[in-house]
Design an enzyme around this catalytic site. Structure first.
Site, PDB file in Angstrom:
ATOM      1  CB  THR A 149      -0.932  -0.022   1.231  1.00 34.53           C
ATOM      2  OG1 THR A 149      -1.876  -1.070   1.036  1.00 34.53           O
ATOM      3  CG2 THR A 149      -1.671   1.283   1.435  1.00 34.53           C
ATOM      4  CB  SER A 176       2.765  -7.944   1.190  1.00 33.02           C
ATOM      5  OG  SER A 176       1.824  -7.771   2.218  1.00 33.02           O
ATOM      6  CB  THR A 222       0.425  -3.577   6.329  1.00 35.51           C
ATOM      7  OG1 THR A 222      -0.832  -3.695   5.653  1.00 35.51           O
ATOM      8  CG2 THR A 222       0.918  -2.146   6.271  1.00 35.51           C
ATOM      9  CG  ASP A 223      -2.482  -7.340   3.806  1.00 34.74           C
ATOM     10  OD1 ASP A 223      -2.792  -6.591   4.759  1.00 34.74           O
ATOM     11  OD2 ASP A 223      -3.133  -7.377   2.747  1.00 34.74           O
TER      12      ASP A 223
HETATM   13  C1  SIN Z   1      -0.187  -5.305   0.997  1.00 32.87           C
HETATM   14  O1  SIN Z   1       0.044  -5.934   2.015  1.00 32.87           O
HETATM   15  O2  SIN Z   1       0.587  -5.273   0.022  1.00 32.87           O
HETATM   16  C2  SIN Z   1      -1.458  -4.515   0.864  1.00 32.87           C
HETATM   17  C3  SIN Z   1      -1.942  -3.976   2.148  1.00 32.87           C
HETATM   18  C4  SIN Z   1      -1.022  -2.958   2.763  1.00 32.87           C
HETATM   19  O3  SIN Z   1       0.138  -2.763   2.404  1.00 32.87           O
HETATM   20  O4  SIN Z   1      -1.503  -2.315   3.743  1.00 32.87           O
END
Ligand code: SIN
Length: 335
Positions: free
Chosen positions: A19, A66, A99-100
């Protein structure tokens, strides 16, 4: 363009997507955007203050959401970090990530990077196109931490929302809040704000240059199975049929296991499948349970590792040829 200050630390920024590199058609949108589309040069351009903190060497390692992180990309990323840090030209590494699955990548690197130099992951909860995007400040803070002498020998760190977390303990705890990361019960290692970096405690478990693990051998298949009301043995039997080498149970409470799963695990362990018990609760530790399963089946307690991190450690242990339950338990008590 500012002239680089030759006295500043040299920090490699390795971008993988997420993100933080996400873009929506409308600045008011903080959901429904596409992750991992903005290149590392644009991410850096959005933060002119970086030139006051470090000399940046940027690389685009991947451009993914991710949720799609793969073991092949983990191997590539860890190899590149090790390659950069062994040289005299790079003083620290920052990885931008979604973040995932950030907590899984961070723990994998915590156990396989062979350097005492700072390695810091960061991310964002709002896409780069959003009003009040959190990525630029998180990136500046991550580079500030990686450039700071006190971040050496601390293992892999996660700089997010002004906090500095240990890769081993940090986990994502909110689907949309900008303070999405916590280290349950233990708390952050320290904080970063306006150029100041302060550590309040140290990670005690083994990591990075003290870790015995590497990615030279292929990681074996290890899957995660949850225990819940009315659980059946179908998932365990299916995984065993595919030739899985290890299973992590996301158990109830103290990693406790539904009776129907217990029977399936008894059959799995007879076929040489390693079993680790963790908890689905989200905080607290899992104690060894004696005759209930650890002594009778040879299962192992994950301690404070959540199921996703327990899977990372079990894969590394099995890849290193450690298969005896007692020896695996020792690994879980050490890392
Ligand atoms: C991801 O994990 O690539 C999408 C969600 C995020 O980064 O918050």
């Amino acid at each position: 363009m500012n002239t680089p200050n030759e006295s500043l630390p040299r920090i490699a920024v390795l971008a993988t997507g997420g993100t933080i590199a996400g873009q929506a058609g409308d600045a008011s949108k903080t959901a429904g955007y596409k992750a991992g589309v903005v290149g590392v040069d644009k991410l850096l351009e959005a933060v002119p203050a970086l030139s006051q903190v470090a000399r940046i060497h940027a690389e685009q390692v991947a451009s993914i959401d991710s949720k799609d992180m793969s073991i092949a990309l983990w191997v590539t990323l860890a190899a590149r970090i090790n390659e950069l840090l062994v040289t005299d030209h790079i003083d620290g590494v920052v990885i931008t990530h979604g973040t995932d699955t950030l907590e899984e990548t961070a723990y994998l690197l915590h156990l396989t990077v062979k350097s005492d130099k700072p390695v810091v992951l960061t991310a964002a909860m709002r896409p780069s196109s959003a009003l009040s995007a959190d990525g630029p400040l998180n990136l500046l803070n991550a580079v500030t931490v990686a450039a700071h002498a006190s971040a050496a020998k601390q293992g892999v760190l996660v700089a997010f929302n002004n906090q500095i977390h240990c890769a081993r303990d940090v986990t994502k705890t909110s689907t949309y809040a900008v303070d999405a990361f916590r280290s349950p019960e233990i708390g952050a290692l320290g904080w970063v704000q306006d150029g100041r970096v302060e550590f309040q405690r140290k990670a005690l478990r083994r990591h990075t240059s003290q870790s015995q693990f590497d990615l030279r051998n292929a990681l074996p298949a290890v899957e995660i199975v949850a225990s819940y009301a009315g659980a059946s043995r179908a998932a365990i039997d299916a995984f065993v049929a595919t030739g899985v080498k290890g299973l992590v149970i996301a158990g109830t409470g103290n990693g406790s296991i539904h009776a129907s799963l217990h029977q399936a695990l008894a059959d799995a362990t007879k076929k040489g499948v390693a079993v680790v018990r963790s908890s689905r609760v989200g905080s607290g530790h899992v104690m060894r349970n004696g005759a209930a399963s650890d002594d009778s089946l040879g299962s192992v307690s994950a301690g404070t590792l959540n199921p996703y991190k327990a899977r990372v450690l079990l894969m590394l242990a099995l890849a290193a040829g450690i298969t005896d339950p007692g020896a695996i338990q020792q690994i879980f008590d050490t890392y």
